[in-house]
Design a protein around this motif. Structure first.
Motif, PDB file in Angstrom:
ATOM      1  N   SER A 204     -67.694 -66.851  27.311  1.00 35.42           N
ATOM      2  CA  SER A 204     -67.013 -65.559  27.209  1.00 35.42           C
ATOM      3  C   SER A 204     -66.247 -65.404  25.906  1.00 35.42           C
ATOM      4  O   SER A 204     -65.714 -64.322  25.630  1.00 35.42           O
ATOM      5  N   GLY A 205     -66.184 -66.450  25.114  1.00 31.32           N
ATOM      6  CA  GLY A 205     -65.497 -66.340  23.839  1.00 31.32           C
ATOM      7  C   GLY A 205     -66.102 -65.314  22.915  1.00 31.32           C
ATOM      8  O   GLY A 205     -65.441 -64.849  21.977  1.00 31.32           O
ATOM      9  N   VAL A 206     -67.352 -64.933  23.168  1.00 34.74           N
ATOM     10  CA  VAL A 206     -67.994 -63.909  22.328  1.00 34.74           C
ATOM     11  C   VAL A 206     -67.279 -62.568  22.445  1.00 34.74           C
ATOM     12  O   VAL A 206     -67.393 -61.714  21.565  1.00 34.74           O
ATOM     13  N   PHE A 207     -66.514 -62.365  23.532  1.00 32.34           N
ATOM     14  CA  PHE A 207     -65.824 -61.095  23.720  1.00 32.34           C
ATOM     15  C   PHE A 207     -64.768 -60.843  22.652  1.00 32.34           C
ATOM     16  O   PHE A 207     -64.320 -59.701  22.470  1.00 32.34           O
ATOM     17  N   GLN A 208     -64.339 -61.903  21.957  1.00 30.77           N
ATOM     18  CA  GLN A 208     -63.362 -61.690  20.896  1.00 30.77           C
ATOM     19  C   GLN A 208     -63.942 -60.848  19.766  1.00 30.77           C
ATOM     20  O   GLN A 208     -63.208 -60.282  18.959  1.00 30.77           O
TER      21      GLN A 208
END
Length: 346
Positions: free
Chosen positions: A74-78
């Motif tokens: 979910s780090g791609v949401f940054q």
């Protein structure tokens, strides 16, 4: 297994009737490669002391932290949420959700009543087609996309349903309420007669809600395999041309918790002869939901449901295009119990 086949109207031409088609759509997930992420904890400063220096980053693959997962997908949401984003639009005469990939609406919902269809406060001569600037420019349909395309800018909520105010009528002319439709023989003919049928329902029901939208249905190729194929118009190619259109009609009896006469119809985006019975295009709501990936009546208890075409005569009244521009209402549909539509069962 469902009682009904996933049967929807399809075929090269509506002149030979509504052929049945079936499709189950699947979306496969693509797994991204593992990445190494860091976690940085920064204590909040207080009035009594300055902020403490940030600790060194902790690697997720550090064996000294065995309880910390080695990845953080979910780090791609940054960097932003990939989507899908439906661009929900709430206007005076409609509510809709937009499909950015195809530059067409997923669905458009409207509400008509006996009072709304009798009012004459809006005039389409004062309305103009506009691009919907609430949708990011790179995703929206553009006026130039329809220029010399061979297709009409087909209203999903018709302007004739929004004559109760000029603002309501103007809101139907945004391109987010449009799809490319075959003009002669469909948008200006059978589809318009179908829209008139929906308005005539207000002579029998005090409240009628309608959800309309496009479909992109498969057809069987010469090799026996089913494939989805549709044209794209624009310069560069921008807007998908639907193979079919649907309407889901909720005719309400006006009582709180009362009965709802429910009808679902799928029509090919093609020439349809005016003598074609409307009931030939009736499909089970469940079949339409399966094909569209949408849900229309999941919260409507079966005990409150009635079948629309068993309550009224589901038929169109043919009117010439010029005449239809002068008058909107035709005689109401008659209550009765016409023969059930033939639907392939399994």
């Amino acid at each position: 297994m469902s009682k009904f086949t996933l049967a929807l109207v399809a075929g090269a031409s509506a002149a030979v009737g509504a052929a049945t088609t079936a499709a189950i759509y699947g979306i496969s997930k693509r797994q991204l490669p593992d990445e190494t992420h860091t976690i940085t904890a920064i204590p909040s400063p207080t009035r009594a002391s300055p902020a403490a220096p940030a600790p060194l980053p902790v690697r997720r693959d550090d064996p000294s932290h065995p309880l910390l997962p080695p990845v953080d997908p979910s780090g791609v949401f940054q960097y932003g949420f990939p989507g899908p984003i439906n661009d929900l639009r709430s206007a005076a005469s409609l509510t809709s959700a937009f499909d950015r990939a195809k530059r067409n609406p997923h669905w458009v919902a409207e509400h008509i009543t006996p009072a709304s269809v009798l009012l004459r406060n809006g005039d389409r001569r004062h309305s103009v087609f506009t691009e919907d600037d609430s949708i990011p420019e790179k995703f929206r349909g553009k006026l130039k996309d329809y220029f010399r395309s061979g297709y009409d800018r087909g209203h999903q909520v018709p302007a004739a349903d929004a004559k109760w105010s000029q603002e309501a009528m103007d809101s139907t002319f945004a391109l987010s309420n449009m799809c490319p439709q075959v003009g002669d023989g469909f948008n200006r003919d059978y589809w318009a007669h179908f829209e008139d049928f929906c308005r005539r329902l207000t002579s029998f029901y005090p409240s009628v809600r309608i959800v309309t939208g496009p479909l992109y249905l498969p057809k069987r190729d010469f090799d026996g395999k089913w494939r989805v194929s549709y044209e794209v118009i624009g310069h560069p190619p921008n807007i998908a041309v639907p193979t079919h259109f649907y309407k889901v009609i909720f005719a309400e009896d006006g009582r709180v918790g009362g009965n709802v006469s429910l009808g679902a119809f799928v029509l090919p985006n093609d020439v349809i002869h005016n003598d074609k019975p409307l009931k030939d295009f009736e499909v089970p709501v469940e079949a339409l939901e399966r094909a569209s990936g949408l849900e229309f009546a999941g919260l409507l208890p079966p005990a409150r449901r009635k079948r629309l075409c068993q309550e009224v005569n589901c038929s169109v009244i043919v009117k010439e295009y010029a005449e239809r521009q002068k008058t909107m209402m035709s005689p109401p549909p008659t209550k009765g119990s016409p023969p059930a539509t033939t639907i392939t069962q399994r």
